[in-house]
Design an enzyme around this catalytic site. Structure first.
Site, PDB file in Angstrom:
ATOM      1  CB  THR A  14      -0.931   0.014   1.230  1.00  0.00           C
ATOM      2  OG1 THR A  14      -0.116  -0.195   2.405  1.00  0.00           O
ATOM      3  CG2 THR A  14      -1.989  -1.066   1.144  1.00  0.00           C
ATOM      4  CG  LEU A  61       7.470  -6.878   8.211  1.00  0.00           C
ATOM      5  CD1 LEU A  61       6.616  -7.344   7.060  1.00  0.00           C
ATOM      6  CD2 LEU A  61       8.402  -5.761   7.757  1.00  0.00           C
ATOM      7  CG  LEU A  82       8.808  -3.188  -1.350  1.00  0.00           C
ATOM      8  CD1 LEU A  82       8.069  -2.527  -2.503  1.00  0.00           C
ATOM      9  CD2 LEU A  82      10.302  -3.088  -1.580  1.00  0.00           C
ATOM     10  CB  SER A 127      17.448   3.368   3.240  1.00  0.00           C
ATOM     11  OG  SER A 127      17.532   4.771   3.328  1.00  0.00           O
ATOM     12  CD  GLU A 129      18.344   9.068   6.132  1.00  0.00           C
ATOM     13  OE1 GLU A 129      18.562   9.144   7.349  1.00  0.00           O
ATOM     14  OE2 GLU A 129      18.494  10.028   5.368  1.00  0.00           O
ATOM     15  CE1 TYR A 151      13.397   3.846   7.102  1.00  0.00           C
ATOM     16  CE2 TYR A 151      15.280   5.133   6.352  1.00  0.00           C
ATOM     17  CZ  TYR A 151      14.235   4.269   6.078  1.00  0.00           C
ATOM     18  OH  TYR A 151      14.035   3.825   4.789  1.00  0.00           O
TER      19      TYR A 151
HETATM   20  P1  NAP Z   1       5.947   3.970   2.475  1.00  0.00           P
HETATM   21  O1  NAP Z   1       5.173   4.693   1.391  1.00  0.00           O
HETATM   22  O2  NAP Z   1       6.106   4.623   3.791  1.00  0.00           O
HETATM   23  O3  NAP Z   1       5.256   2.535   2.668  1.00  0.00           O
HETATM   24  C1  NAP Z   1       5.516   1.740   3.782  1.00  0.00           C
HETATM   25  C2  NAP Z   1       4.661   0.483   3.703  1.00  0.00           C
HETATM   26  O4  NAP Z   1       4.971  -0.336   4.833  1.00  0.00           O
HETATM   27  C3  NAP Z   1       3.149   0.715   3.741  1.00  0.00           C
HETATM   28  O5  NAP Z   1       2.527  -0.143   2.806  1.00  0.00           O
HETATM   29  C4  NAP Z   1       2.774   0.303   5.164  1.00  0.00           C
HETATM   30  O6  NAP Z   1       1.451  -0.183   5.280  1.00  0.00           O
HETATM   31  C5  NAP Z   1       3.756  -0.841   5.376  1.00  0.00           C
HETATM   32  N1  NAP Z   1       3.934  -1.192   6.790  1.00  0.00           N
HETATM   33  C6  NAP Z   1       4.337  -0.378   7.796  1.00  0.00           C
HETATM   34  N2  NAP Z   1       4.386  -1.055   8.963  1.00  0.00           N
HETATM   35  C7  NAP Z   1       4.010  -2.332   8.679  1.00  0.00           C
HETATM   36  C8  NAP Z   1       3.860  -3.508   9.463  1.00  0.00           C
HETATM   37  N3  NAP Z   1       4.078  -3.520  10.781  1.00  0.00           N
HETATM   38  N4  NAP Z   1       3.467  -4.655   8.845  1.00  0.00           N
HETATM   39  C9  NAP Z   1       3.213  -4.668   7.506  1.00  0.00           C
HETATM   40  N5  NAP Z   1       3.322  -3.561   6.722  1.00  0.00           N
HETATM   41  C10 NAP Z   1       3.716  -2.417   7.295  1.00  0.00           C
HETATM   42  O7  NAP Z   1       7.415   3.623   1.932  1.00  0.00           O
HETATM   43  P2  NAP Z   1       8.013   3.707   0.446  1.00  0.00           P
HETATM   44  O8  NAP Z   1       8.481   5.090   0.188  1.00  0.00           O
HETATM   45  O9  NAP Z   1       7.093   3.013  -0.492  1.00  0.00           O
HETATM   46  O10 NAP Z   1       9.351   2.855   0.628  1.00  0.00           O
HETATM   47  C11 NAP Z   1       9.334   1.427   0.473  1.00  0.00           C
HETATM   48  C12 NAP Z   1      10.494   0.827   1.250  1.00  0.00           C
HETATM   49  O11 NAP Z   1      11.718   1.349   0.751  1.00  0.00           O
HETATM   50  C13 NAP Z   1      10.509   1.138   2.739  1.00  0.00           C
HETATM   51  O12 NAP Z   1      11.067   0.021   3.397  1.00  0.00           O
HETATM   52  C14 NAP Z   1      11.443   2.326   2.866  1.00  0.00           C
HETATM   53  O13 NAP Z   1      11.995   2.379   4.156  1.00  0.00           O
HETATM   54  C15 NAP Z   1      12.456   1.976   1.802  1.00  0.00           C
HETATM   55  N6  NAP Z   1      13.135   3.081   1.162  1.00  0.00           N
HETATM   56  C16 NAP Z   1      12.427   4.095   0.640  1.00  0.00           C
HETATM   57  C17 NAP Z   1      13.084   5.120  -0.035  1.00  0.00           C
HETATM   58  C18 NAP Z   1      12.337   6.251  -0.665  1.00  0.00           C
HETATM   59  O14 NAP Z   1      12.981   7.263  -1.008  1.00  0.00           O
HETATM   60  N7  NAP Z   1      11.026   6.121  -0.889  1.00  0.00           N
HETATM   61  C19 NAP Z   1      14.493   5.075  -0.163  1.00  0.00           C
HETATM   62  C20 NAP Z   1      15.182   3.985   0.391  1.00  0.00           C
HETATM   63  C21 NAP Z   1      14.500   2.977   1.032  1.00  0.00           C
HETATM   64  P3  NAP Z   1       0.184   0.733   5.726  1.00  0.00           P
HETATM   65  O15 NAP Z   1      -0.383   1.299   4.444  1.00  0.00           O
HETATM   66  O16 NAP Z   1      -0.700  -0.245   6.385  1.00  0.00           O
HETATM   67  O17 NAP Z   1       0.712   1.804   6.644  1.00  0.00           O
HETATM   68  O1  F7E Z   2      13.620  14.660   3.891  1.00  0.00           O
HETATM   69  C1  F7E Z   2      14.746  18.163   4.612  1.00  0.00           C
HETATM   70  C2  F7E Z   2      15.070  17.120   5.685  1.00  0.00           C
HETATM   71  O2  F7E Z   2      11.634  13.478   4.823  1.00  0.00           O
HETATM   72  C3  F7E Z   2      14.573  15.049   2.929  1.00  0.00           C
HETATM   73  C4  F7E Z   2      12.618   8.259   3.175  1.00  0.00           C
HETATM   74  O3  F7E Z   2      11.967   7.700   2.054  1.00  0.00           O
HETATM   75  O4  F7E Z   2      14.555   8.885   1.910  1.00  0.00           O
HETATM   76  C5  F7E Z   2      13.533   9.385   2.737  1.00  0.00           C
HETATM   77  O5  F7E Z   2      14.084   9.987   3.906  1.00  0.00           O
HETATM   78  C6  F7E Z   2      15.351  16.255   3.428  1.00  0.00           C
HETATM   79  C7  F7E Z   2      15.884  16.136   4.861  1.00  0.00           C
HETATM   80  O6  F7E Z   2      13.263  12.243   3.281  1.00  0.00           O
HETATM   81  C8  F7E Z   2      11.534  19.586   5.542  1.00  0.00           C
HETATM   82  O7  F7E Z   2      15.796  17.717   6.739  1.00  0.00           O
HETATM   83  C9  F7E Z   2      13.518  20.320   5.005  1.00  0.00           C
HETATM   84  O8  F7E Z   2      17.241  16.533   4.874  1.00  0.00           O
HETATM   85  O9  F7E Z   2      11.755  13.885   2.319  1.00  0.00           O
HETATM   86  P1  F7E Z   2      12.466  13.571   3.576  1.00  0.00           P
HETATM   87  P2  F7E Z   2      14.499  11.519   4.003  1.00  0.00           P
HETATM   88  O10 F7E Z   2      14.581  11.819   5.444  1.00  0.00           O
HETATM   89  O11 F7E Z   2      15.703  11.759   3.179  1.00  0.00           O
HETATM   90  C10 F7E Z   2      15.397   7.881   2.496  1.00  0.00           C
HETATM   91  C11 F7E Z   2      16.398   7.430   1.460  1.00  0.00           C
HETATM   92  C12 F7E Z   2      14.620   6.787   3.103  1.00  0.00           C
HETATM   93  O12 F7E Z   2      15.045   5.634   3.124  1.00  0.00           O
HETATM   94  C13 F7E Z   2      13.404   7.166   3.901  1.00  0.00           C
HETATM   95  O13 F7E Z   2      12.528   6.062   4.068  1.00  0.00           O
HETATM   96  O14 F7E Z   2      14.481  17.387   3.443  1.00  0.00           O
HETATM   97  N1  F7E Z   2      13.559  18.969   4.944  1.00  0.00           N
HETATM   98  N2  F7E Z   2      12.283  20.717   5.367  1.00  0.00           N
HETATM   99  C14 F7E Z   2      12.344  18.476   5.269  1.00  0.00           C
HETATM  100  N3  F7E Z   2      11.890  17.203   5.333  1.00  0.00           N
HETATM  101  C15 F7E Z   2      10.580  17.025   5.677  1.00  0.00           C
HETATM  102  N4  F7E Z   2      10.088  15.770   5.723  1.00  0.00           N
HETATM  103  N5  F7E Z   2       9.767  18.089   5.981  1.00  0.00           N
HETATM  104  C16 F7E Z   2      10.191  19.393   5.923  1.00  0.00           C
HETATM  105  O15 F7E Z   2       9.441  20.333   6.195  1.00  0.00           O
END
Ligand code: NAP
Ligand code: F7E
Length: 327
Positions: A14, A61, A82, A127, A129, A151
């Site tokens: 989702t 999970l 994911l 990630s 991160e 995280y």
């Molecule tokens: P997201 O939109 O936050 O989606 C997270 C998903 O995890 C949702 O479907 C959520 O379900 C599910 N979830 C959370 N807790 C759970 C639990 N206890 N049991 C089962 N499902 C659970 O994340 P995304 O941006 O699609 O990212 C996908 C994955 O890639 C994540 O692991 C994230 O940490 C990683 N990642 C993301 C990025 C990025 O830039 N987007 C970069 C690097 C890594 P609900 O709908 O029920 O809340």
């Molecule tokens: O922040 C700055 C904030 O929350 C990006 C997740 O998908 O990518 C994501 O994590 C930057 C940061 O993403 C605001 O300080 C400024 O430096 O969009 P973000 P994130 O923390 O990089 C990584 C790769 C993952 O794995 C994670 O799951 O933007 N920033 N002003 C702000 N950020 C937020 N959220 N809100 C602000 O108002």
């Protein structure tokens, strides 16, 4: 007649990436199953337009038995993990929950595969991160981790347990070390979507200002649909391995705002208010990925530029907010 289609199970169906990956796998001819968890309100917005084409399995999970049952019931050929508590600021507020879902959750999925059928291929959503206080620029698959948030720490654990299961049990387990990737389906709390939604609201007269944190923060941002293709490619290789997936360009939050406001002929300086509440206890610096290995071994390339991505997101939010105003 037996169904010989490949079968994939996605946790985090989702979420942003789960929804795009499910669509990609359907196009590739897979039977797609998604793990969904019980919640008081459904979170199916991103999958409503194709949900009759996929099957749902209820599991969480944090619940080992439910994960074993899900994998035993579906018997997939590929599992994409994911699911996570993925919002970095929340990980300081809820570090234990983040560790349980984002770190131990991966072990629970791996354990379920080990118990049910070790031949099931596994993808872990690692990630950038994990690099946190970066030890070199740009970052590759061999750069040391120095996570700067609960995280990031949880993801580093999940990453190493994936490597460990590959080496201990000879499982086909891969980690994609993905840098930030965005889309019109990105959660509203992440900065790109917060900005593009805010821009649309300001342009359409339902908001006046946009409160943000550190405008000088930099990220390596790409397009989510490009990135889920890399996840799938990793599981189609002859050997399991880990790959950095990135755009290999860094931009500041300020540059991103400039592009977003300019798309609707506004000036960010008239609307953005810096608010210290959105600063983080510890920030990461110079996250910049080197995805040469993915380019060489997977033939993967990002297709959508940073500017095109932000403009696509603004356009989608303009359409959505207009529709909201009409109803
Ligand atoms: P997201 O939109 O936050 O989606 C997270 C998903 O995890 C949702 O479907 C959520 O379900 C599910 N979830 C959370 N807790 C759970 C639990 N206890 N049991 C089962 N499902 C659970 O994340 P995304 O941006 O699609 O990212 C996908 C994955 O890639 C994540 O692991 C994230 O940490 C990683 N990642 C993301 C990025 C990025 O830039 N987007 C970069 C690097 C890594 P609900 O709908 O029920 O809340
Ligand atoms: O922040 C700055 C904030 O929350 C990006 C997740 O998908 O990518 C994501 O994590 C930057 C940061 O993403 C605001 O300080 C400024 O430096 O969009 P973000 P994130 O923390 O990089 C990584 C790769 C993952 O794995 C994670 O799951 O933007 N920033 N002003 C702000 N950020 C937020 N959220 N809100 C602000 O108002």
């Amino acid at each position: 007649m037996a169904n010989d289609k490949p079968r994939a199970l996605i946790t985090g169906l989702t979420g942003q990436d789960g929804s795009y990956l499910a669509e990609l796998l359907l196009e590739q001819g897979y039977d797609v199953y998604g793990v969904v968890r019980r919640s008081s309100t459904e979170t199916y917005d991103r999958i409503n337009h194709f949900k009759e084409k996929i099957s749902f399995v209820q599991a969480d999970l944090t619940d080992q038995v439910s994960m074993i049952d899900a994998i035993d019931e579906v018997r997939p050929s590929e599992v994409y993990n994911l699911a996570a508590q993925s919002f970095v600021p929340t990980s300081w507020k809820q570090p234990i929950l983040t560790g349980d879902v984002t770190a131990l959750g991966a072990t629970r999925v791996l354990e379920s595969i080990r118990v049910v059928d070790k031949k099931i291929k596994f993808y872990q959503a690692s990630s950038s991160e994990m690099f946190g206080k970066v030890q070199e620029v740009p970052q590759t698959e061999t750069t040391s981790f120095y996570p700067r948030s609960p995280y990031g720490v949880a993801k580093a654990y999940a990453h190493w347990i994936t490597v460990n299961y590959r080496e201990s049990y000879d499982m086909f387990a891969c980690s994609g070390i993905l840098f930030n990737h965005e889309s019109p389906r990105r959660g509203l709390e992440f900065v790109t979507r917060k900005v593009t939604d805010g821009v649309a609201r300001i342009k359409l007269g339902v908001a006046k200002e946009l409160r943000l944190g550190n405008l000088d923060a930099q990220r390596d941002w790409g397009y989510a649909l490009d990135y889920v293709r890399a996840m799938w490619l990793m599981l189609q290789q002859d050997t399991a391995d880990d790959y950095v997936i990135s755009s290999s360009e860094m931009h500041t939050v300020r540059e991103m705002c400039e592009i977003a406001f300019a798309r609707v002929d506004l000036d960010m300086n008239d609307h953005v208010v810096v608010d210290e509440r959105f600063y983080r206890p510890a920030e990461v610096q110079e996250l910049l990925g080197d995805c040469s290995k993915a380019k060489k071994n997977l033939g993967w390339e990002p297709k959508v530029s940073f500017k095109a991505l932000i403009e696509m997101m603004v356009d989608a939010d303009m359409d959505r907010v207009k529709a909201e105003i009409r109803t």
